[in-house]
Design a protein around this motif. Structure first.
Motif, PDB file in Angstrom:
ATOM      1  N   ASN A  63      12.545 -78.429  23.920  1.00 51.80           N
ATOM      2  CA  ASN A  63      11.463 -79.222  24.514  1.00 51.80           C
ATOM      3  C   ASN A  63      12.013 -80.227  25.537  1.00 51.80           C
ATOM      4  N   ASP A  64      11.396 -80.262  26.729  1.00 54.06           N
ATOM      5  CA  ASP A  64      11.896 -81.135  27.803  1.00 54.06           C
ATOM      6  C   ASP A  64      11.855 -82.614  27.438  1.00 54.06           C
ATOM      7  N   PHE A  65      10.807 -83.038  26.733  1.00 52.94           N
ATOM      8  CA  PHE A  65      10.720 -84.449  26.346  1.00 52.94           C
ATOM      9  C   PHE A  65      11.813 -84.783  25.334  1.00 52.94           C
ATOM     10  N   TYR A  66      12.042 -83.853  24.394  1.00 50.04           N
ATOM     11  CA  TYR A  66      13.131 -84.075  23.436  1.00 50.04           C
ATOM     12  C   TYR A  66      14.462 -84.183  24.172  1.00 50.04           C
ATOM     13  N   LYS A  67      14.676 -83.257  25.094  1.00 51.84           N
ATOM     14  CA  LYS A  67      15.952 -83.241  25.826  1.00 51.84           C
ATOM     15  C   LYS A  67      16.172 -84.529  26.616  1.00 51.84           C
ATOM     16  N   LYS A  68      15.078 -85.079  27.155  1.00 54.80           N
ATOM     17  CA  LYS A  68      15.185 -86.333  27.914  1.00 54.80           C
ATOM     18  C   LYS A  68      15.302 -87.559  27.005  1.00 54.80           C
ATOM     19  N   GLY A  69      15.096 -87.343  25.718  1.00 54.74           N
ATOM     20  CA  GLY A  69      15.133 -88.472  24.782  1.00 54.74           C
ATOM     21  C   GLY A  69      13.837 -89.263  24.765  1.00 54.74           C
ATOM     22  N   GLU A  70      12.785 -88.685  25.325  1.00 56.92           N
ATOM     23  CA  GLU A  70      11.474 -89.355  25.297  1.00 56.92           C
ATOM     24  C   GLU A  70      10.775 -89.024  23.992  1.00 56.92           C
ATOM     25  N   VAL A  71      11.280 -89.653  22.956  1.00 56.17           N
ATOM     26  CA  VAL A  71      10.852 -89.319  21.605  1.00 56.17           C
ATOM     27  C   VAL A  71      10.403 -90.589  20.889  1.00 56.17           C
ATOM     28  N   TYR A  72       9.148 -90.608  20.500  1.00 60.65           N
ATOM     29  CA  TYR A  72       8.574 -91.725  19.757  1.00 60.65           C
ATOM     30  C   TYR A  72       7.978 -91.153  18.475  1.00 60.65           C
ATOM     31  N   THR A  73       7.448 -92.051  17.628  1.00 61.33           N
ATOM     32  CA  THR A  73       7.015 -91.573  16.306  1.00 61.33           C
ATOM     33  C   THR A  73       5.845 -90.574  16.379  1.00 61.33           C
ATOM     34  N   ASN A  74       5.184 -90.495  17.536  1.00 65.03           N
ATOM     35  CA  ASN A  74       4.104 -89.507  17.684  1.00 65.03           C
ATOM     36  C   ASN A  74       4.554 -88.248  18.426  1.00 65.03           C
ATOM     37  N   PHE A  75       5.887 -88.030  18.503  1.00 62.36           N
ATOM     38  CA  PHE A  75       6.432 -86.918  19.285  1.00 62.36           C
ATOM     39  C   PHE A  75       5.869 -85.538  18.879  1.00 62.36           C
ATOM     40  N   ILE A  76       5.854 -85.261  17.591  1.00 66.48           N
ATOM     41  CA  ILE A  76       5.448 -83.916  17.139  1.00 66.48           C
ATOM     42  C   ILE A  76       3.992 -83.643  17.504  1.00 66.48           C
ATOM     43  N   GLN A  77       3.148 -84.618  17.157  1.00 64.35           N
ATOM     44  CA  GLN A  77       1.724 -84.552  17.457  1.00 64.35           C
ATOM     45  C   GLN A  77       1.483 -84.325  18.956  1.00 64.35           C
TER      46      GLN A  77
END
Ligand code: MV4
Length: 449
Positions: free
Chosen positions: A428-442
């Protein structure tokens, strides 16, 4: 040092504790329920005792049976692992009365940190940043309710004092729904924990969940470790953790200092964790303290090179820490994927059953903590965690590539797992960029909200 430790747990953590004990020359006693006779922790321990039927209440939570097993086998300490009795004040107290060392902090510390509003008060007093909100518990009939809420500012979160796992939590965006949210949160908390006390906090939107492992000795020395980012969660179940997080070195220093302050404030002994929420501006706030060894502890072991289980046992036996936080190095970038017996392509429904074939990944920079083997039947009675897959490499990018390689090697048939979810997330591009918050999966995996 202890002569013999009874492990009051099952699954991968029981195996992890037994391995640490074996290397330390400590004898081990496994306890198990009826359905767990063929478990790896039973096979690896020096001795084993059946403590009751499958239902946790009658075996892994059965204090009388566990204490009897310790007395019959002559164990001088009990390791509670995580879950089950690990944060049970009464159990820690019974161990003490029976002259068996409970491997964890004092019962007073467990009790204090188990009450979320009490824990917050203690931390605020110690100078640890806390989330703005009510100091004391609040009820819907408080005449100043709307004034108090207005001063905090919406959105507001209603939290249960005895809370955990998201139970008794409500987000409120305006006055209209505040009273109702308090009443339903109270009812939910009362039903789940037998205590309906709730308090209010400013709601932090899209935070990161960042936590610091700490260790403390009986003389009052504490160390903090490089932090773990645990933002990838689904319904309050963590699925991916990594270390270090993507915070700046400056923020890491500030938060590490706060974590040590928090540990010192409660004279913390053995292994614990200080959880923080970090907002988009880089403000951080104490959320909770966990008074047990956690599922994700190997992330910190791999990134620091320190065996946390051995440290925890050593410290419980009264040994000194012997090093300081600034001597702990970050040796690379670590990612952990939790492999659960759940069908991640079908709403994560549990998928117990017999494992027919199993090929575990390996090679450079890979660690697998697991109790499963080909032919093992995953029971439906317990937690669905069946393995923790960890990788380390020199950078986050390389660690992601290594995790993708390890996931592609992992073969398991007979049950469904969360491996497909992890493959999707690692790409996932957001995961790869580290744009991960507690609502990431949703938001980023299921494209909701
Ligand atoms: C919060 C929050 C936002 N603002 N508190 C979730 C479990 C409980 N331990 C506290 N939790 C939260 N508290 C304020 N003031 C958001 C959460 C939260 C959360 C925290 C960490 C990881 C995942 C989460 C998922 C939903 C909500």
């Amino acid at each position: 040092m202890f002569n013999k430790i009874l492990i009051a747990n099952r699954g991968e953590i029981a195996v992890r504790v037994i391995r640490a004990c074996r290397e330390m020359g400590i004898r081990t006693v496994a306890v198990h329920s009826d359905v767990d006779r063929e478990c790896l922790h039973v096979k690896l321990a020096d001795e084993s005792v059946c403590i009751g039927p499958a239902q946790p209440q009658e075996s892994y939570l059965n204090i009388a049976n566990i204490i009897s097993a310790a007395e019959i086998t002559g164990a001088d300490a009990i390791h509670p692992g995580y879950g089950f009795l690990s944060e049970n004040t009464y159990f820690a107290d019974v161990c003490e009365s029976c002259n068996i060392k409970f491997i964890g902090p004092s019962k007073i510390t467990i009790q204090m940190m188990g009450d979320k509003s009490e824990a917050k008060k203690t931390m605020k007093k110690a100078g640890v940043p806390t989330i703005p909100g009510t100091e004391e518990c609040i009820t819907a009939d408080n005449p100043k309710l709307f004034k108090i809420a207005k001063d905090i500012g919406y959105p507001i979160i209603v939290k249960a004092s005895s809370g955990g796992g998201g139970k008794g939590m409500r987000i409120v965006t305006s006055e209209d729904s505040l009273k109702n949210a308090i009443l339903t949160a109270e009812a939910e908390a009362k039903a789940a924990f037998g205590n309906g006390d709730v308090y209010l906090e400013k709601y932090i939107e899209e935070p990161k969940h960042i936590e610091f492992q700490i260790l403390g000795d009986m003389k009052g020395d504490v160390v903090s470790f490089p932090e773990r980012d645990c933002s990838v969660q689904r319904r309050h179940q963590k699925l991916i953790e990594e270390s270090p997080s993507l915070i700046s070195d400056k923020l890491r220093k500030k938060m590490g200092h706060a974590a040590r302050l928090a540990a010192k404030a409660v004279k913390y002994v053995t292994a614990g964790t200080i959880e923080f929420l970090v907002d988009k501006k880089g403000n951080f706030y104490f959320m909770e303290m966990n008074t047990r060894i956690q599922v994700e502890h190997p992330v910190t072991e791999m990134v620091s090179g320190i065996d946390l289980l051995k440290e925890q046992i050593r410290l419980a036996a009264g040994e000194r820490l012997g090093y300081t936080y600034d001597e702990i190095e970050i040796k690379g970038h670590v990612i952990e994927c939790r492999i659960n017996a759940e069908d991640s392509e079908n709403n994560f429904i549990p998928s117990p059953g017999k494992i027919d074939t199993l090929i575990l990944p390996g090679g450079i920079g890979v660690r697998v903590d697991t109790h499963i083997y080909a032919g093992y039947t995953v029971p439906s009675t317990y937690d669905s965690l069946i393995a923790k897959l960890l990788v380390m490499d020199s950078t986050r990018e390389k660690a992601i590539a290594r995790m993708q390689r390890a996931l592609s090697e992992f073969e398991i048939s007979g049950i469904k797992t969360t491996i497909p979810f992890h493959k999707v997330t690692m790409a996932n591009d957001f995961y790869k960029k580290g744009e991960v918050y507690t609502n990431f999966i949703q938001k980023r995996i299921f494209n909701e909200k």
